[in-house]
Design a protein around this motif. Structure first.
Motif, PDB file in Angstrom:
ATOM      1  N   PHE A 174       0.840  -1.192   0.000  1.00 31.79           N
ATOM      2  CA  PHE A 174       0.000   0.000   0.000  1.00 31.79           C
ATOM      3  C   PHE A 174       0.877   1.245   0.000  1.00 31.79           C
ATOM      4  CE2 PHE A 174      -2.215  -3.503   1.845  1.00 31.79           C
ATOM      5  CZ  PHE A 174      -3.516  -3.399   1.387  1.00 31.79           C
ATOM      6  N   GLY A 175       0.759   2.035  -1.067  1.00 30.39           N
ATOM      7  CA  GLY A 175       1.502   3.281  -1.163  1.00 30.39           C
ATOM      8  C   GLY A 175       0.752   4.426  -0.508  1.00 30.39           C
ATOM      9  N   GLY A 176       1.335   5.622  -0.568  1.00 35.99           N
ATOM     10  CA  GLY A 176       0.780   6.755   0.145  1.00 35.99           C
ATOM     11  C   GLY A 176      -0.193   7.601  -0.630  1.00 35.99           C
ATOM     12  N   ASN A 177      -0.586   7.195  -1.832  1.00 39.26           N
ATOM     13  CA  ASN A 177      -1.507   7.983  -2.647  1.00 39.26           C
ATOM     14  C   ASN A 177      -2.677   7.135  -3.127  1.00 39.26           C
ATOM     15  OD1 ASN A 177      -2.151  10.528  -3.753  1.00 39.26           O
ATOM     16  ND2 ASN A 177      -1.441   9.880  -5.777  1.00 39.26           N
ATOM     17  N   GLY A 178      -3.071   6.141  -2.316  1.00 39.54           N
ATOM     18  CA  GLY A 178      -4.157   5.258  -2.718  1.00 39.54           C
ATOM     19  C   GLY A 178      -3.722   4.181  -3.693  1.00 39.54           C
ATOM     20  N   ASP A 179      -2.430   4.047  -3.946  1.00 38.53           N
ATOM     21  CA  ASP A 179      -1.923   3.048  -4.887  1.00 38.53           C
ATOM     22  C   ASP A 179      -1.702   1.724  -4.162  1.00 38.53           C
ATOM     23  OD1 ASP A 179       0.019   4.820  -3.691  1.00 38.53           O
ATOM     24  OD2 ASP A 179       1.577   3.654  -4.689  1.00 38.53           O
ATOM     25  N   ILE A 180      -2.257   0.666  -4.717  1.00 34.61           N
ATOM     26  CA  ILE A 180      -2.188  -0.677  -4.148  1.00 34.61           C
ATOM     27  C   ILE A 180      -1.692  -1.607  -5.241  1.00 34.61           C
ATOM     28  CG2 ILE A 180      -3.468  -2.497  -2.958  1.00 34.61           C
ATOM     29  CD1 ILE A 180      -5.636  -0.363  -2.405  1.00 34.61           C
ATOM     30  N   VAL A 181      -0.691  -2.414  -4.925  1.00 32.29           N
ATOM     31  CA  VAL A 181      -0.113  -3.329  -5.914  1.00 32.29           C
ATOM     32  C   VAL A 181       0.002  -4.720  -5.296  1.00 32.29           C
ATOM     33  CG1 VAL A 181       1.810  -3.785  -7.483  1.00 32.29           C
ATOM     34  CG2 VAL A 181       1.211  -1.424  -6.893  1.00 32.29           C
ATOM     35  N   ARG A 182      -0.448  -5.717  -6.044  1.00 32.07           N
ATOM     36  CA  ARG A 182      -0.177  -7.096  -5.652  1.00 32.07           C
ATOM     37  C   ARG A 182       1.034  -7.563  -6.438  1.00 32.07           C
ATOM     38  NH1 ARG A 182      -4.179 -12.373  -4.897  1.00 32.07           N
ATOM     39  NH2 ARG A 182      -2.502 -13.910  -4.707  1.00 32.07           N
ATOM     40  N   TYR A 183       2.089  -7.944  -5.712  1.00 25.05           N
ATOM     41  CA  TYR A 183       3.319  -8.414  -6.329  1.00 25.05           C
ATOM     42  C   TYR A 183       3.390  -9.916  -6.287  1.00 25.05           C
ATOM     43  CZ  TYR A 183       5.026  -3.586  -6.192  1.00 25.05           C
ATOM     44  OH  TYR A 183       5.183  -2.231  -6.385  1.00 25.05           O
ATOM     45  N   HIS A 184       3.879 -10.482  -7.379  1.00 22.50           N
ATOM     46  CA  HIS A 184       4.012 -11.937  -7.490  1.00 22.50           C
ATOM     47  C   HIS A 184       5.459 -12.280  -7.769  1.00 22.50           C
ATOM     48  CE1 HIS A 184       3.120 -16.100  -8.373  1.00 22.50           C
ATOM     49  NE2 HIS A 184       3.698 -15.981  -9.552  1.00 22.50           N
ATOM     50  N   GLN A 185       6.017 -13.162  -6.946  1.00 26.02           N
ATOM     51  CA  GLN A 185       7.399 -13.595  -7.113  1.00 26.02           C
ATOM     52  C   GLN A 185       7.413 -14.977  -7.737  1.00 26.02           C
ATOM     53  OE1 GLN A 185      10.588 -11.917  -5.566  1.00 26.02           O
ATOM     54  NE2 GLN A 185      11.095 -13.045  -7.407  1.00 26.02           N
ATOM     55  N   GLU A 186       7.985 -15.097  -8.914  1.00 30.18           N
ATOM     56  CA  GLU A 186       8.091 -16.405  -9.555  1.00 30.18           C
ATOM     57  C   GLU A 186       9.064 -17.292  -8.779  1.00 30.18           C
ATOM     58  OE1 GLU A 186       6.401 -17.578 -11.960  1.00 30.18           O
ATOM     59  OE2 GLU A 186       5.376 -15.755 -12.615  1.00 30.18           O
ATOM     60  N   PRO A 187       8.715 -18.604  -8.599  1.00 33.60           N
ATOM     61  CA  PRO A 187       9.625 -19.499  -7.874  1.00 33.60           C
ATOM     62  C   PRO A 187      10.929 -19.690  -8.633  1.00 33.60           C
ATOM     63  CG  PRO A 187       7.794 -20.715  -8.868  1.00 33.60           C
ATOM     64  CD  PRO A 187       7.493 -19.260  -9.071  1.00 33.60           C
TER      65      PRO A 187
END
Length: 346
Positions: free
Chosen positions: A333-346
């Motif tokens: 969760f960033g500070g300007n309403g920005d939300i990111v789901r991050y995916h790490q490849e195995p």
């Protein structure tokens, strides 16, 4: 002149500069991105399918966790004091001005089930059995029935900034500026002791210890049985965020961004693992063998046990909440309403 004044009042925030390729190479990729409201408050909650949070824009939100799509948003009567608290199919939220309220929202639709006027809340709530524990700005601790929103009892507690910590099924630890006490669901104080310092975040349980940080630049461990101090160590600045615990190790980050590793036996002094260039805005979060720390610069850093940085991701500053682990993924969760789901490849 009016046009100049209005233009100056516009909230414009330039997007963060992209990270250099050398710093972003090993970072996880974005599965989805969303921008909602202005900034999340408190710790967002999830059941694995839906993500709920409250924003400084006076809305509560529900997102589909798989896609990042908005499921619903509900206007609140005032700015939320902290994040949402979830119990089954109900979300609880406390709001401040123009009048203090606590509301129960249906988690599926966002519609209010009840609202009750209270004194203005001072910090995060906790759920003890069927009673909400709500610290207020005038130093009162309220016990509110979760079924109907009725205020069951009031207790003069003092200034409380950290969320009460539920211990077992029948008591919660409440930390004021100078005291610690255990309170039952009936509002009766069972035990009280002088606090080792002011806690802005609740301590974390580690077996028979409670480990937390104080505004006096201390990391302390208390015994669960009697709240007596087991050990204390000084660090370089106040510790205002949650301490993390895994196995026989605790981690704390000071306000100026120094990350410390401590043994739970308290025998050795804390080891400074890393120093961030900016103040920390989140506590340390263990994740897949790494330690995540968010900064006021909008950078989330992943450190190994030696304090070596493995990767970083950049969002609008600051990182607004502790990153949320969803399996092997992360929601940041960033500070300007920005939300990111991050995916790490195995």
């Amino acid at each position: 002149m009016l046009m100049a004044v209005n233009a100056a009042c516009v909230s414009f925030r330039a997007p963060p500069a992209p990270l250099p390729a050398t710093e972003a190479a090993r970072a996880p990729g974005a599965a989805w991105r969303a921008t909602l409201g202005r900034r999340a408050l408190g710790t967002p909650v999830t059941d694995g399918a839906t993500l709920w949070f409250a924003g400084v824009d006076r809305f509560a939100y529900a997102l589909d966790l798989a896609s990042g799509r908005l499921r619903w948003k509900q206007r609140l009567l005032g700015p939320p004091v902290s994040g949402l608290l979830r119990a089954g199919g109900t979300l609880f939220v406390a709001t401040a001005r123009p009048e203090g309220t606590v509301a129960a929202l249906d988690a599926e639709t966002g519609r209010p089930r009840w609202r009750v006027k209270t004194l203005e809340a001072a910090g995060p709530m906790a759920l003890l059995g069927r009673t909400l524990l709500i610290p207020t700005r005038d130093g009162t601790l309220l016990g509110v029935d979760t079924a109907q929103g009725r205020i069951r009892w009031r207790h003069p507690a003092g200034v409380v900034r950290a969320a009460p910590l539920v211990l077992g099924t029948d008591a919660a630890l409440v930390a004021t500026a100078d005291s610690l006490f255990l309170v039952g669901e009936d509002g009766r104080v069972r035990f009280a002791r002088r606090a080792p310092g002011a806690l802005l975040a609740p301590p974390v349980r580690a077996g028979d210890l409670l480990v937390g940080g104080t505004t006096d630049s201390l990391v302390v461990a208390l015994r669960v049985a009697d709240l007596a101090e087991a050990w204390r160590h000084h660090v370089d600045a106040p510790v205002t965020r949650l301490v993390a615990v895994a196995g026989d190790t605790a981690w704390a980050v000071s306000r100026i961004g120094t990350v410390y590793r401590l043994g739970l036996d308290g025998a050795a002094p804390p080891v400074a693992m890393a120093t961030l260039r900016w103040p920390a805005s989140t506590g340390p979060v263990p994740f897949g063998g790494l330690l995540l720390v968010g900064g006021a610069d909008g950078v989330l850093r992943a450190l190994d046990a030696a304090g070596v940085e493995h990767w970083r991701v950049q969002q609008w500053r600051p990182i607004a909440a502790e990153p949320l682990a969803v399996g092997s993924d992360l929601v940041v969760f960033g500070g300007n309403g920005d939300i990111v789901r991050y995916h790490q490849e195995p």
